[in-house]
Design an enzyme around this catalytic site. Sequence first.
Site, PDB file in Angstrom:
ATOM      1  N   SER A 106      10.255   5.472  22.855  1.00 54.04           N
ATOM      2  CA  SER A 106       8.926   5.480  22.235  1.00 54.04           C
ATOM      3  C   SER A 106       8.959   4.832  20.854  1.00 54.04           C
ATOM      4  O   SER A 106       9.392   3.700  20.713  1.00 54.04           O
ATOM      5  CB  SER A 106       8.384   6.909  22.191  1.00 54.04           C
ATOM      6  OG  SER A 106       6.992   6.932  22.012  1.00 54.04           O
ATOM      7  N   ASP A 143       5.846   6.212  28.704  1.00 50.22           N
ATOM      8  CA  ASP A 143       6.683   6.639  27.580  1.00 50.22           C
ATOM      9  C   ASP A 143       8.006   7.273  28.028  1.00 50.22           C
ATOM     10  O   ASP A 143       8.033   8.168  28.881  1.00 50.22           O
ATOM     11  CB  ASP A 143       5.885   7.660  26.748  1.00 50.22           C
ATOM     12  CG  ASP A 143       6.472   7.888  25.377  1.00 50.22           C
ATOM     13  OD1 ASP A 143       7.624   8.349  25.289  1.00 50.22           O
ATOM     14  OD2 ASP A 143       5.767   7.612  24.383  1.00 50.22           O
TER      15      ASP A 143
END
Length: 301
Positions: free
Chosen positions: A72, A188
């Site tokens: 991320s 993610d």
Amino acid sequence: MRNRLTVLITCSVLLLASCQTANGPAVPAGDLPKPKVALVLGGGAARGFAHVGVIRALEQEKVPIDLIVGTSVGSLIGAIYANDVSSMELEWTAFLLEKDSLFDYGMFTAFTGMGVAKGDKLEEFVRSKVPVANIEDLKIPFAAVATDLNRGTRVILDKGSVAKAVRASSAIPGVFPPVDHQGRMLVDGGVIDNIPVSVAREKGADIVIAVDISENVINFNITNMLDVMLQSISIMGAENAKFRKKEADVLISPKVGDVGMLDFSQKKRSMIAGIEATQKVMPDIKAKIEEWGRKKAALVK
């Protein structure tokens, strides 16, 4: 008396010589073999400004970074540094970064797509800051971690487009739509592995320095759908990080637990927290590197 002294000196010299033959002379720390050191940067949205401070402190202390693995926001910060290898440039980029640089919200997107933001801005930001197209061309070996939404598996992105890899690794479910990349639908990396220490090990790291910015998920300021999604991913990431971070050789935990996921007003404080947390464990980092070198030198003999 003189004969006895001569015998004593001779025995001492022979004993010293035998010790040096068995163990070898002490090797200066600067001449020891060098380990492959990996820096693993965890997810945590705006708390990721702490990663900038961590990198600055490591660079100032001349700690080598031979591999960067990020999830991320960790992939975003990691990719920018892997390209330029300058904490000063990274810091300048971070200070210029605003929420609008990454989030392209739109009413139409929210109702017709799979996220409240498109993600185009995020990808374009990476392209503007990382001029090389492919991960293979970065100055420091790099890997971003994403999640295969269809299969529920971890995906390591260490080849191909830098911008697309960071976009996929940072595609917070519900906020950004999944990214179609390399034949997979990706979201993610924090969904499955928020501190990917195991990826660094798989890529040959001898020593892993991991940065955890997932501490403290308590949030009583949840007022809309976006808050719900961000808080949910924050809890998810913190839970899987509890186990992943134990595998690191050194864990850095900047005090950013009170920084909101989208609070870009705390950049400087987050960076300082990263510097302070790194300085706190610096003796441990240097000790681990030297210990590895001495063990390696002993094996060579």
